[in-house]
Design a protein around this motif. Structure first.
Motif, PDB file in Angstrom:
ATOM      1  N   VAL A 128      -1.110 -16.964  13.164  1.00 43.47           N
ATOM      2  CA  VAL A 128      -2.488 -16.950  12.696  1.00 43.47           C
ATOM      3  C   VAL A 128      -3.021 -18.383  12.592  1.00 43.47           C
ATOM      4  O   VAL A 128      -2.299 -19.299  12.187  1.00 43.47           O
ATOM      5  N   TRP A 129      -4.271 -18.571  13.023  1.00 41.27           N
ATOM      6  CA  TRP A 129      -4.949 -19.838  12.789  1.00 41.27           C
ATOM      7  C   TRP A 129      -5.376 -19.870  11.340  1.00 41.27           C
ATOM      8  O   TRP A 129      -6.112 -18.989  10.880  1.00 41.27           O
ATOM      9  N   LYS A 130      -4.932 -20.856  10.606  1.00 42.72           N
ATOM     10  CA  LYS A 130      -5.348 -20.971   9.211  1.00 42.72           C
ATOM     11  C   LYS A 130      -6.827 -21.354   9.172  1.00 42.72           C
ATOM     12  O   LYS A 130      -7.379 -21.879  10.135  1.00 42.72           O
ATOM     13  N   GLY A 131      -7.433 -21.117   8.022  1.00 37.16           N
ATOM     14  CA  GLY A 131      -8.860 -21.431   7.907  1.00 37.16           C
ATOM     15  C   GLY A 131      -9.678 -20.208   8.249  1.00 37.16           C
ATOM     16  O   GLY A 131     -10.353 -19.638   7.403  1.00 37.16           O
ATOM     17  N   THR A 132      -9.582 -19.755   9.492  1.00 38.54           N
ATOM     18  CA  THR A 132     -10.363 -18.593   9.926  1.00 38.54           C
ATOM     19  C   THR A 132      -9.996 -17.312   9.189  1.00 38.54           C
ATOM     20  O   THR A 132     -10.855 -16.480   8.939  1.00 38.54           O
ATOM     21  N   CYS A 133      -8.730 -17.139   8.908  1.00 37.96           N
ATOM     22  CA  CYS A 133      -8.287 -15.825   8.442  1.00 37.96           C
ATOM     23  C   CYS A 133      -7.793 -15.840   7.005  1.00 37.96           C
ATOM     24  O   CYS A 133      -7.180 -14.885   6.549  1.00 37.96           O
TER      25      CYS A 133
END
Lengths: 144, 90, 144, 90
Positions: free
Chosen positions: C138-143
């Motif tokens: 998972v890309w942190k920040g976005t999710c």
């Protein structure tokens, strides 16, 4: 978690270990943040050239106070490992007199704990600094 | 307290205090409290040390004693009393 | 004084230089305080085991923002030399993804500047972290 | 603007945005503003990218554009427009 937390307190008459060594001692795979503070001897004080500095301490009590301060920091913030090193000897200009390193899972805790530790060390720890100038020397604290 | 009513305590000098006493520690027989020790010390070392004491704290067995509790702090035999001038570590 | 202040901003695809190297770059005989922050990759996030992490960045803009943030810090505090290193690549667990180091004559300035720099870096610098778990990434920040 | 009234801009994709586009950058002819670019992008990449755009900022030539200024931000030829999803450096 708290049983695994390590505390390193030591007073040195020789040069302090490196910042890398200090930060590796407090590092852990579960701590994302490491905050450090190094105090190095300066070449001037209020415009006067400082030739050298000397630290003296009431060793056993200094260590006791440092342990107390660290316990207080642990009460205030969720921190992991803590290191406080102080040099008690002559310290050439540019060398470290104090190193503090704290690890924590989240960055605010480590940074705030380091700030607390150095503030309290400076306020309560029985250690004295003597600065040597061209025209004499003075114990800091007493004469400021 | 001892049979003669006084306590034998070791006094430690650091930094500016030691510059005046010229020694790192010595032993005194103190009648009762830290206040009595102050009298003994200023009698022996004069105004110079009294000025330092005014701005110092005592530590008894490595615990700070608050300034206004000095006269109430009774010393026991073998207590280690340190004069702690304003600190300047870091 | 301000003309002699040095700024080190660099993005790395290799492991970051050591904390000693960073602190030596910001050290100076007239700066008594060096404050550092290192962010290292953690082995868990909200109870999930993190296998590895990867950082990606919009390099030129990231450097521009870091220079801006450092200028802001210089406006706010009397600091001397400043270093911000960030890694943009896969980062094994326990290795540093970011190093910040600041020197100053007085300790509060260096500590507060470091805190500002890491806070603003995290808020504004176009860099993204991807965490890899056993069951995906998972890309942190976005999710979050 | 070009003779045909549109500007040729390069669009950069990072992180979650690039996972959707599958490429790091591409070039578009945009009639006027960042708002128009949003239409072009969502037409090409659908709902999935639109959700990302909702939570992203544009940067034009490495300067952030505030969300409510997007429709007023006119693009010029050769502008470099980046989609900046919520950042997570450090």
């Amino acid at each position: 978690m708290s049983t695994a937390n390590k505390t390193f307190v030591q007073l040195f008459t020789n040069p302090l270990p490196s910042l890398d060594e200090a930060s590796q001692l407090v590092a852990s795979d579960s701590a994302g943040a490491i905050s450090t503070f190094s105090g190095t001897t300066r070449d001037h004080f209020q415009g006067k050239q400082v030739l050298k500095l000397e630290y003296e301490g009431y060793g056993p009590m200094a260590e006791k106070i440092l342990q107390q301060i660290i316990m207080e920091a642990r009460d205030k913030w969720e921190i992991q490992h803590v290191l406080v090193y102080h040099r008690l000897s002559e310290v050439p200009i540019g060398e470290a007199s104090v190193i503090i390193a704290v690890s924590s899972a989240h960055r605010k805790e480590a940074m705030q704990a380091v700030e607390y530790l150095i503030d309290e060390l400076k306020a309560r720890c029985p250690i004295w600094k003597k600065e040597f100038y061209l025209d004499g020397s003075v114990w800091k604290g007493t004469c400021e | 307290m001892q049979e003669n009513g006084t306590s034998k305590v070791t006094v430690l000098y650091f930094a500016a205090a030691r510059d005046i006493t010229g020694i790192a520690s010595e032993t005194f027989s103190v009648p009762h409290s830290l206040g009595d020790l102050t009298s003994i010390l200023t009698t022996k070392y004069g105004e110079e040390l009294r000025k330092i004491l005014d701005h110092s704290l005592y530590a008894v067995n490595m615990d700070y004693v608050e300034k206004d509790l000095e006269t109430n702090t009774v010393l026991k035999d073998r207590d280690e009393v340190a004069i702690i001038p304003p600190v300047s570590g870091g």
